[in-house]
Design an enzyme around this catalytic site. Structure first.
Site, PDB file in Angstrom:
ATOM      1  N   ASN A 131      -7.931  -2.882  14.263  1.00  0.00           N
ATOM      2  CA  ASN A 131      -9.271  -3.200  13.690  1.00  0.00           C
ATOM      3  C   ASN A 131      -9.157  -4.352  12.789  1.00  0.00           C
ATOM      4  OD1 ASN A 131      -8.077  -2.132  11.450  1.00  0.00           O
ATOM      5  ND2 ASN A 131      -9.329  -0.336  11.289  1.00  0.00           N
ATOM      6  N   GLU A 167      -9.907  -1.869   5.222  1.00  0.00           N
ATOM      7  CA  GLU A 167     -10.489  -1.500   6.468  1.00  0.00           C
ATOM      8  C   GLU A 167     -11.591  -2.362   6.622  1.00  0.00           C
ATOM      9  OE1 GLU A 167      -8.386  -0.117   8.460  1.00  0.00           O
ATOM     10  OE2 GLU A 167      -7.879   1.806   7.813  1.00  0.00           O
ATOM     11  N   ASP A 183       0.677  -1.024   0.028  1.00  0.00           N
ATOM     12  CA  ASP A 183      -0.090   0.071   0.078  1.00  0.00           C
ATOM     13  C   ASP A 183       0.774   1.388  -0.099  1.00  0.00           C
ATOM     14  OD1 ASP A 183       0.981  -0.504   2.539  1.00  0.00           O
ATOM     15  OD2 ASP A 183      -1.084  -0.998   3.408  1.00  0.00           O
ATOM     16  N   HIS A 241      -7.436  -4.886  10.026  1.00  0.00           N
ATOM     17  CA  HIS A 241      -7.179  -4.627   8.829  1.00  0.00           C
ATOM     18  C   HIS A 241      -5.917  -5.304   8.168  1.00  0.00           C
ATOM     19  CE1 HIS A 241      -4.794  -0.699   9.547  1.00  0.00           C
ATOM     20  NE2 HIS A 241      -3.976  -1.774   9.323  1.00  0.00           N
TER      21      HIS A 241
HETATM   22  C1  F6R Z   1       1.480  -1.950   6.253  1.00  0.00           C
HETATM   23  C2  F6R Z   1      -0.079  -2.205   5.996  1.00  0.00           C
HETATM   24  C3  F6R Z   1      -0.883  -2.225   7.514  1.00  0.00           C
HETATM   25  C4  F6R Z   1       0.002  -2.782   8.668  1.00  0.00           C
HETATM   26  C5  F6R Z   1      -0.853  -2.773   9.880  1.00  0.00           C
HETATM   27  C6  F6R Z   1      -0.038  -2.944  11.200  1.00  0.00           C
HETATM   28  O1  F6R Z   1       1.735  -1.718   4.819  1.00  0.00           O
HETATM   29  O2  F6R Z   1      -0.604  -2.717   5.301  1.00  0.00           O
HETATM   30  O3  F6R Z   1      -1.872  -3.190   7.034  1.00  0.00           O
HETATM   31  O4  F6R Z   1       0.550  -3.996   8.593  1.00  0.00           O
HETATM   32  O5  F6R Z   1      -1.259  -1.601  10.217  1.00  0.00           O
HETATM   33  O6  F6R Z   1       0.870  -1.703  11.304  1.00  0.00           O
HETATM   34  P1  F6R Z   1       2.313  -2.107  12.545  1.00  0.00           P
HETATM   35  O7  F6R Z   1       2.979  -3.169  12.096  1.00  0.00           O
HETATM   36  O8  F6R Z   1       2.842  -0.783  12.496  1.00  0.00           O
HETATM   37  O9  F6R Z   1       1.358  -2.376  13.653  1.00  0.00           O
END
Ligand code: F6R
EC number: 3.5.99.6
Length: 242
Positions: free
Chosen positions: A136, A143, A67, A138
């Site tokens: 959440n 989301e 992303d 995702h």
């Molecule tokens: C990042 C992504 C997100 C993260 C998720 C967890 O490219 O796609 O889904 O993997 O938000 O983030 P952290 O690892 O910072 O807790």
């Protein structure tokens, strides 16, 4: 789904890197799907150690990020392109021409999303997709309420995700409200998935993903339908698994 529970973050990274390197080593033209965020950092540093020790060779490795924020150019240090450059491309010594991030600056974002899907397919698809999980539920920036069959597209970030990611921005700066993300359908096309989770903050989401109903309200739960998913979590993140 295979679940491995580790004592700490370093062990999560080591075990993930070993498993990922084995799969990539078997691939003729290896393709790695990479996530940003804090969770995979020990995995990337452990992969770098394997390469330095001659246990893995990433010379031919191609990588696709999950992303990117809309409106941040690749030379903006807060962009995911910059994060991937530092944590993956430079650390693993990859050829930067082989590392791809969705284009959040394109005039025609829909066309850029379609082109990203095509680029992944043209590379032969993803051999191993590394994922973190949002509090959440995702994965990528899919989301809750995301379609389980979605493809790469523009999404609005949930307020909780913006709050979680505010730590990467200066105080008073706005976290971008939109992103380009691979869809859940895109992620499900990867031949193998390694889902990483660290910390008690992820415990509910991980329990929902692994043991809850398959539901768009917990996007990571779609992984229950994938034949080759490895979950690696520390004890805190695994604390709500039965
Ligand atoms: C990042 C992504 C997100 C993260 C998720 C967890 O490219 O796609 O889904 O993997 O938000 O983030 P952290 O690892 O910072 O807790």
């Amino acid at each position: 789904m295979e679940v491995i529970i580790c004592s700490d973050e370093q062990a999560v990274g080591r075990i993930a890197a070993d498993r990922i390197a084995k799969v990539l080593g078997r691939a003729e033209t290896p393709v790695l799907g990479v996530a940003t965020g804090s969770t995979p950092l020990t995995t990337y540093s452990s992969l770098a150690v394997l390469a330095a020790e001659g246990e893995a060779d990433f010379t031919e490795l191609r990588a696709f990020a999950l992303d990117e924020y809309v409106g941040l150019p690749a030379d903006d240090e807060r962009s995911y392109a910059a994060t991937i450059r530092h944590t993956v491309t430079e650390q693993l010594g990859l050829d930067s021409a082989n590392v791809h991030t969705p284009d959040g600056m394109a005039d025609d974002l829909d066309a850029a999303c379609a082109a990203y899907e095509t680029a992944i397919q043209d590379a032969g698809g993803v051999d191993v997709q590394i994922l973190g999980i949002g509090a959440n539920g995702h994965i990528g920036f899919n989301e809750p309420t995301s379609s389980l069959s979605s493809r790469t597209r523009v999404k609005t970030l949930a307020e909780r995700t913006k709050a979680d990611n505010a730590r990467f921005f200066e105080k008073g700066e706005q976290v971008p409200s939109h992103c380009v993300t691979q869809g859940l359908g895109t992620i499900m096309d990867a031949r193998n998935v390694v889902l990483l989770a660290l910390g008690v903050n992820k415990a509910d989401a991980l329990a929902g993903a692994v043991e809850g109903p398959v539901s768009a309200m917990c996007p990571a739960s779609v992984l229950q339908l994938h034949p080759h998913v490895l979950v690696i979590a520390d004890e805190a993140a695994a604390s709500k698994l039965t």
